[in-house]
Design a protein around this motif. Structure first.
Motif, short mmCIF file in Angstrom:
data_model
loop_
_atom_site.label_atom_id
_atom_site.label_comp_id
_atom_site.label_asym_id
_atom_site.label_seq_id
_atom_site.Cartn_x
_atom_site.Cartn_y
_atom_site.Cartn_z
N ASN A 261 3.91 25.35 -28.66
CA ASN A 261 2.87 24.39 -28.31
C ASN A 261 1.53 25.04 -28.00
N MET A 262 1.25 26.15 -28.66
CA MET A 262 -0.02 26.84 -28.48
C MET A 262 -0.77 26.87 -29.82
N ILE A 263 -2.09 26.86 -29.71
CA ILE A 263 -2.95 26.88 -30.90
C ILE A 263 -3.94 28.04 -30.75
N PRO A 264 -3.94 28.98 -31.74
CA PRO A 264 -2.98 29.15 -32.83
C PRO A 264 -1.64 29.65 -32.32
N PRO A 265 -0.60 29.62 -33.14
CA PRO A 265 0.72 30.07 -32.67
C PRO A 265 0.70 31.53 -32.23
N VAL A 266 1.59 31.83 -31.32
CA VAL A 266 1.68 33.21 -30.83
C VAL A 266 2.07 34.15 -31.95
N ASN A 267 3.09 33.77 -32.71
CA ASN A 267 3.59 34.62 -33.79
C ASN A 267 3.02 34.16 -35.13
N PRO A 268 2.46 35.05 -35.92
CA PRO A 268 1.93 34.66 -37.23
C PRO A 268 3.07 34.37 -38.22
N SER A 269 2.71 33.75 -39.34
CA SER A 269 3.71 33.44 -40.36
C SER A 269 4.16 34.71 -41.08
N LYS A 270 5.39 34.68 -41.60
CA LYS A 270 5.95 35.85 -42.27
C LYS A 270 5.25 36.11 -43.60
N GLU A 271 4.79 35.05 -44.26
CA GLU A 271 4.14 35.19 -45.56
C GLU A 271 2.74 34.60 -45.51
N SER A 394 -1.77 26.77 -56.21
CA SER A 394 -1.93 27.48 -54.94
C SER A 394 -1.60 28.94 -55.17
N PRO A 395 -2.22 29.83 -54.43
CA PRO A 395 -1.94 31.26 -54.63
C PRO A 395 -0.49 31.59 -54.29
N ARG A 396 0.01 32.58 -54.88
CA ARG A 396 1.37 33.00 -54.60
C ARG A 396 1.46 33.59 -53.19
N LYS A 397 2.66 33.59 -52.64
CA LYS A 397 2.90 34.10 -51.30
C LYS A 397 3.30 35.57 -51.37
N ILE A 398 2.80 36.28 -50.38
CA ILE A 398 3.16 37.68 -50.24
C ILE A 398 3.52 37.95 -48.79
N PRO A 399 4.28 38.98 -48.50
CA PRO A 399 4.60 39.30 -47.10
C PRO A 399 3.33 39.57 -46.30
N ASN A 400 3.33 39.03 -45.08
CA ASN A 400 2.19 39.20 -44.20
C ASN A 400 2.19 40.61 -43.63
N PRO A 401 1.20 41.38 -43.98
CA PRO A 401 1.19 42.76 -43.45
C PRO A 401 0.96 42.82 -41.95
N ASP A 402 0.42 41.76 -41.35
CA ASP A 402 0.16 41.74 -39.91
C ASP A 402 1.24 40.98 -39.14
N TYR A 403 2.34 40.70 -39.81
CA TYR A 403 3.38 39.90 -39.14
C TYR A 403 4.02 40.68 -38.00
N PHE A 404 4.25 39.94 -36.91
CA PHE A 404 5.05 40.47 -35.80
C PHE A 404 5.76 39.29 -35.14
N GLU A 405 6.70 39.57 -34.32
CA GLU A 405 7.45 38.52 -33.64
C GLU A 405 7.58 38.90 -32.17
N ASP A 406 6.91 38.11 -31.33
CA ASP A 406 6.99 38.28 -29.89
C ASP A 406 7.83 37.13 -29.35
N LEU A 407 9.04 37.41 -28.98
CA LEU A 407 9.96 36.37 -28.53
C LEU A 407 9.76 36.00 -27.06
N HIS A 408 8.98 36.78 -26.33
CA HIS A 408 8.76 36.49 -24.90
C HIS A 408 7.28 36.64 -24.56
N PRO A 409 6.46 35.67 -25.01
CA PRO A 409 5.02 35.76 -24.69
C PRO A 409 4.73 35.59 -23.21
#
Length: 635
Positions: A261-271, A394-409
């Motif tokens: 429920n935060m804007i923008p989301p804490v964790n970015p999208s994977k792609e 629409s452009p093709r999807k590629i892995p997000n080079p800046d992706y990370f996952e913080d499970l405990h913000p």
């Protein structure tokens, strides 16, 4: 009558609904009662016979572990005024020279209770204080709570606080808008945009940079809290399970998850979309295309106009073709200061031609226009599905080079100071009773000893119901209509359904008793005695009526006998005839009163034959009607 009472109950329900709607309009959608008031607030000395509430205020004391408390009852000890300049701002307004004071509330004040008041208009204000001990986001909740009162309302300005991030170079004298903070929380308003901020700065684990994450806006209408000039309690609860709650006056107005429920989301999208991908030149995104095989019909005339003159129109009789619609005003005069060399030739102003007012029209008559039935417009081929449609590109999807996952913000940067860095176009914003702790019970007890007492005093000093209704109607005049209808409805229902009506004789005579009801011997005896009394009264009335009828019959019989004596040449004393007549009538009555059913039928038959015989002999119709009426009533 039952139907009438149903309608009356319905009217009462409608009035109750209107009253409840007016009261609910003043409250939040959720109704959460204030919890755990201290004995001091519960046992306050309340004089109910007076218009105001008298309480003995004592500076609240925390009852558990706290990281910071401030009541301002002892002044501004421990608080530091900023002496720096705001960046990217003109020098004449960049200085944090807004004035702060410690004062009591202007309305509903508690003796001895003081708070921090923002006093300047159109100036930057900055003040801060170190926490008693730093809060580290590990396994304990964070609870931040304080009071705000917009004593003059609010035009444009904020009343939020910042929890400053811990660092070795933190200097409160240089606290300004760019000073790193971990959490910003509190009300803010400009124009008609009413906000309640909850922002936290999240550290990107890959880059080490900080991004602001804003909580979604509450669904509650916040306007009331900014304009009612009352003291409101703002509470933020952050839990180690990465959830949060925002409360106003101990009522939850928003809650959610730091992950969702935060804007923008804490964790970015994977792609992400490939920034180097481009749409092919032959990519067709048209879902429909003109039919290439369609041909314009031969009779399709694109040159036909949309409107044509009506050939059937006829000029009205009396139309004045030679009269203009406007003529010069004959009463107008050229101004004395009119200079023809400078102003040109003077002309009288135009006015409507008086002759045209009585005529159908003036000037050249023109046929009116009408829609052209032959008009079809420009021909266009019908649309068909595009066989080459490829969809929206629409452009093709590629892995997000800046992706990370913080499970405990929730594990944010530790905080070690609290600060207020504000700009406002309204003065006298009141702050009081700050507390930062980890236990909700501690915050609630603190609120009971401070905000709870303010609420009691404000409630006791509120105007009565009538004054509130008048004030509301002054702000919203349409409420007068609602008040009038609310008063007129019960009066109208009472007159319509409760006014005593006059029962008809038929309702009284033909109202059936409840035959299914069991009757005791005592009740049966009483009803029998009442029935006998009624019969005696009825017989007495019948005797009086019979006496009048006898006298009337006697007079008729005398006349009848005299007429027969003259016709037959016989004379008889009137007294004998009268005696015989009366005796026959009385005998007839006695026969009719025989209780036997068969004899009664025979008597009725004989009476009918006698009546026919007497009618044949020319006896008057009136005595028979009287006798028959009397007999029917007596039976």
């Amino acid at each position: 009558m039952h139907f009438q009472w149903d309608w009356l109950c319905l009217g009462v329900l409608i009035i109750s609904s209107v009253t409840a709607g007016m009261e609910n309009k003043e409250n939040l959608d959720a109704d959460v009662e204030v919890e755990d008031f201290d004995k001091q607030s519960q046992e306050a000395d309340v004089d109910r016979d007076k218009s105001s509430l008298e309480v003995v205020y004592q500076t609240p004391k925390p009852t558990g572990e706290v990281y910071f408390t401030e009541t301002f009852d002892e002044g501004l000890s421990g608080w530091v005024f900023s002496v720096t300049l705001k960046e990217d701002t003109d020098d004449n307004v960049a200085k944090y020279d807004g004035r702060w004071e410690v004062e009591e509330l202007k309305e509903n004040a508690l003796p001895g209770d003081r708070g921090l008041v923002l006093k300047s208009v159109a100036k930057y204000h900055a003040i801060s204080s170190m926490l008693t001990k730093a809060f580290v986001f590990e396994d304990k909740p964070l609870i931040v709570q304080y009071e705000v009162n917009f004593q003059k309302g609010i035009d444009c300005g904020g009343a939020y606080i910042k929890l400053l991030s811990s660092s070795n170079d933190l200097n409160l004298e240089y606290f300004f808008d760019k000073t790193p903070y971990t959490i910003m929380f509190g009300p803010d308003k400009c124009g008609e945009d009413y906000k309640l901020h909850f922002i936290f700065r999240h550290k990107n684990p890959k880059t080490g940079e900080y991004d602001e994450k804003h909580a979604v806006r509450p669904d509650v209408d916040l306007k009331k809290f900014y304009l009612d000039k009352k003291t409101h309690l703002y509470t933020l609860v952050l839990k180690p399970d990465d959830t949060f709650e925002i409360l106003i006056d101990q009522t939850v107005v928003s809650k959610g998850s730091l992950l969702e429920n935060m804007i923008p989301p804490v964790n970015p999208s994977k792609e992400i979309e490939d920034p180097t991908d481009k749409k092919p030149d032959d990519w067709d995104e048209r879902p429909k295309i003109p039919d290439p095989n369609a041909v314009k019909p031969d009779d399709w005339d694109e040159d036909e106009p949309a409107r044509i003159e009506d050939p059937d129109a006829v000029k009205p009789e009396g139309w004045l073709d030679d009269e203009p619609q406007y003529v010069p005003d004959p009463n107008a005069k050229k101004p004395k200061d009119w200079d023809e060399e400078m102003d040109g030739e003077w002309e009288a102003p135009q006015i409507r031609n008086a002759k045209c007012e009585t005529a159908p029209g003036c000037g050249e008559w023109v046929r009116p226009m009408k829609n052209n039935p032959k008009y079809k417009g420009k021909w266009r081929a019908p649309m068909i599905d595009n066989p080459n449609y490829q969809g929206i590109w629409s452009p093709r999807k590629i892995p997000n080079p800046d992706y990370f996952e913080d499970l405990h913000p929730f594990k944010m940067t530790a905080v070690s100071a609290i600060g207020l860095e504000l700009w406002s176009m309204t003065s006298d914003i009141y702050f009081d009773n700050f507390i930062i702790c980890s236990e909700k019970e501690v915050a609630d007890r603190w609120a009971a000893d401070s905000w709870g007492l303010k609420k009691l005093v404000a409630s006791a000093n509120e105007p009565g119901m009538f004054s509130q209704l008048v004030t509301a109607a002054e702000e919203h005049p349409w409420l007068w209509v609602l008040y009038i209808l609310t008063l007129a409805l019960p009066i109208g229902l009472s007159v319509l359904f409760c006014w005593p009506g006059k029962k008809s004789d038929e309702y009284i005579d033909f109202k059936k008793p409840d035959v299914s009801k069991q009757i005791t011997k005592g009740e049966l005896k009483e009803e029998t005695e009442d029935l006998e009394d009624d019969e005696l009264e009825e017989e007495k009335e019948n005797e009086d009526t019979d006496e009048d009828e006898r006298r009337e019959i006697e007079g008729t019989e005398r006349e009848f006998k005299k007429d027969n004596t003259k016709k037959m040449g016989r004379e008889a004393p009137v007294s004998e005839v009268d005696g015989a007549g009366r005796e026959d009538i009385y005998d007839d009555e006695e026969e009719n009163e025989i209780p036997d059913g068969s004899q009664g039928d025979w008597s009725n038959k004989s009476d009918s034959e006698d009546e026919k015989k007497e009618a044949d002999e020319g006896m008057g119709d009136r005595p028979l009607k009287s006798v028959r009426k009397r007999r029917v009533r007596k039976d």
